[in-house]
Design an enzyme around this catalytic site. Sequence first.
Site, short mmCIF file in Angstrom:
data_model
loop_
_atom_site.label_atom_id
_atom_site.label_comp_id
_atom_site.label_asym_id
_atom_site.label_seq_id
_atom_site.Cartn_x
_atom_site.Cartn_y
_atom_site.Cartn_z
CB CYS A 1 -3.10 -32.24 53.71
SG CYS A 1 -3.13 -30.66 52.86
CG HIS B 1 0.75 -36.70 51.89
ND1 HIS B 1 -0.59 -36.57 52.18
CD2 HIS B 1 1.23 -35.43 51.74
CE1 HIS B 1 -0.91 -35.28 52.21
NE2 HIS B 1 0.17 -34.57 51.94
CD GLU C 1 4.67 -40.02 51.11
OE1 GLU C 1 4.29 -39.19 50.25
OE2 GLU C 1 3.89 -40.83 51.65
CE LYS D 1 -3.18 -36.33 48.92
NZ LYS D 1 -2.56 -37.36 49.78
CG HIS E 1 -4.26 -32.85 48.23
ND1 HIS E 1 -4.93 -33.21 49.37
CD2 HIS E 1 -3.01 -32.48 48.64
CE1 HIS E 1 -4.14 -33.04 50.43
NE2 HIS E 1 -2.96 -32.61 50.00
CG PHE F 1 0.42 -26.68 53.82
CD1 PHE F 1 1.49 -27.36 53.31
CD2 PHE F 1 -0.33 -25.87 52.97
CE1 PHE F 1 1.84 -27.25 51.96
CE2 PHE F 1 0.01 -25.76 51.63
CZ PHE F 1 1.08 -26.45 51.12
#
Lengths: 93, 421
Positions: free
Chosen positions: B162, B301, B312, B333, B338, B398
């Site tokens: 990502c 994010h 975060e 998002k 996403h 990830f």
Amino acid sequence: MKPQDMPTFDVLREVMATDHGLAPESLTPDTLLSELAIDSLALIELIFTLEDRFKVVAGNVPADLPTLGSVADYIDGLRAAGAAAADTDVPAS
Amino acid sequence: MPRRVAVTGIGIVSPLGHGEHAFFEALQAGRSGIRRLDAPFAGRLASPIAASVEFDGSAHFPPPKLRMLDRFSQLALVAAEQAVASADLQLDTAARARAGVFIGTVLGGGHTTDDGYQALYAQGAARLPPFTVLMAMPNAAAAWIGIDHGLAGPNLTWSTACSSSAVAIGEAWRRIRDGEADVILAGGSEAPLNFGTLKAWEALRTMASEDPADPAASCKPFARDRSGLVLGEGAAVLVLEDWERARERGAHIRGELLGYGLSTDNAHITRPTVDGQARAMRLALESAALPATAIDHVNAHGTGTQANDATETAAIKQVFGARAFDIPISATKAMHGHLLGAGAAVELVATLLALERGVLPPTINLVQRDPDCDLDYVAEGARAVKGAEIAMSNSFAFGGTNAVLICGSAGRGPSRKRSIS
């Protein structure tokens, strides 16, 4: 008429018209693939489509297919080989 | 001496519309591009929602070319075309040799792979279409952009889940800063809305459940009732250019890329760490030679997963201290979904446009407050701001690759906050 019963060149011309937006009447057996911007990849795609239409199986595409006519001849060879194989496949009884 | 890096072109194809104006208008209005998925397999998905793009490749490419392009390449090419047009980029042969393409993607040509498996395994096909390899390869989008625009410099594809397009943009920034290239088309593209990919994501148990009252409100970053992420598709490409080159040719400079920080969690394949995320933010500040006090806005994010949003928030507090509570943070998002390998590029566009227009996008669907997520997420709606000049965009992944970009508005004041020393 099924594609299998049609002359190869007629089907080839139809595929070129459909897939590449070319005027069928402008295409002759002497038309060079290079004039039509058919490069090696586009030729592979064309042979793939013709394999489907004529129910034949091509191997690696020969390097010496400069014209539409030579492509049609190549497919004709595959069709003839396929027909001969089908004849020998007929069960004996 | 390090060179400055200008943003001179912006292209975007997103679930919120095509082009930067449609995209930002939707962001500003708090409009969600998430909807029920209109696909034959939707009934077999636990949560049949996604942020899809209204896009017809045949409107952009002649049939022979279209047959060679996976959807992710189509989206990327259209975004690149917009970016090049908006930059009014004219390159001679010498300039083309120093112009490159850096694209982030996770799946590459995933639709082609999915279609191929369907044909081969489900339908028993004897063979696959002849362009399968060329369409599925992850570098196809970057390669086609290079071909179409005649760019002969470095052509690289980055895949760090990502954060892929943050890495693509950050690495492009470094190349231009260090004089290895003068112009780079940098961004990301992703087209993950096929059955195989969606089922694989579903199995990870990170997807948002559908909001029964309003599917468009299913992604709820930083909210107590957040249930996960919603996948989206799209592409964004920026023209990054040596600042002096851009200035000399009279380009319209849209913003400046100021810094890039890269860290790795090295802890767990999916679980993020506060320290890893905070380190990437600090490294970005360091590379920009900026103190933490310089940051006026953060595009988070903010995926809407339990793990990301709490982590975060803690990482932002670790970096900014008490000032963390005063920095407006947007998690866009919730609106565009996403976009995996395209996500960071799309969010950097949102961040640049927010600075340019003086309007910060809202974090929609944040009604139920989470005590662990207690910062200013601009939940009330778009916020007009004066003097917001420097912003940070976070992307975490990830695999643990954390990438943070810092950008500035083009016309910001003379080094008010530019130097640590």
